[in-house]
Design an enzyme around this catalytic site. Sequence first.
Site, PDB file in Angstrom:
ATOM      1  N   PRO A 102      78.538  43.342  17.977  1.00  0.00           N
ATOM      2  CA  PRO A 102      78.648  43.052  19.407  1.00  0.00           C
ATOM      3  C   PRO A 102      80.095  42.858  19.635  1.00  0.00           C
ATOM      4  O   PRO A 102      81.033  42.766  18.810  1.00  0.00           O
ATOM      5  CB  PRO A 102      77.945  41.729  19.406  1.00  0.00           C
ATOM      6  N   TYR A 103      80.438  43.001  20.909  1.00  0.00           N
ATOM      7  CA  TYR A 103      81.861  42.800  21.302  1.00  0.00           C
ATOM      8  C   TYR A 103      82.736  41.899  20.827  1.00  0.00           C
ATOM      9  O   TYR A 103      83.977  42.245  20.114  1.00  0.00           O
ATOM     10  CB  TYR A 103      81.937  43.069  22.963  1.00  0.00           C
ATOM     11  N   TYR A 104      82.431  40.660  20.879  1.00  0.00           N
ATOM     12  CA  TYR A 104      83.075  39.693  20.476  1.00  0.00           C
ATOM     13  C   TYR A 104      82.993  39.280  18.886  1.00  0.00           C
ATOM     14  O   TYR A 104      83.863  38.712  18.195  1.00  0.00           O
ATOM     15  CB  TYR A 104      82.686  38.234  21.196  1.00  0.00           C
TER      16      TYR A 104
END
Length: 140
Positions: A102-104
């Site tokens: 995921p992005y974070y």
Amino acid sequence: MSTPDRFDQLAARVAGVAPVSRTPLDSPYDISDELFAALRHVLHDVGGQPDIPVPYLEKTEEPWEMNTYVTCECLGWRGVWNSEERRRAENDLGATLYFGLPYYARWALVAAKTLVVKGYITPDELSAKLDEVRARQVPR
């Protein structure tokens, strides 16, 4: 031993050294359009590449995502890195991690890696902190 004598000794030692014989590499002079297209795209530059439509869904960040964002901004504020270094570190993760996390999560991973690489923490300190956080998690 005088300098000329040392030079003569060194010259005698390297006189028999010759380049190693090798087979030249066979590099193609032409590559396909598909290979050229694949090679010219950097990992994060996916614009214009074919993909399936994805519906836009409103999403509220989870607490861990906002904590990651704030932590990374604080690292920038304290001079550990800047946003370009973070982006570059994400790109350097490779396609499997870049597209698989995921992005974070990518932000968290590159923050940890950067802190270790730049010597702010040791791998043992990072491992101990991960164990500490993992122990606080409630089993699901």
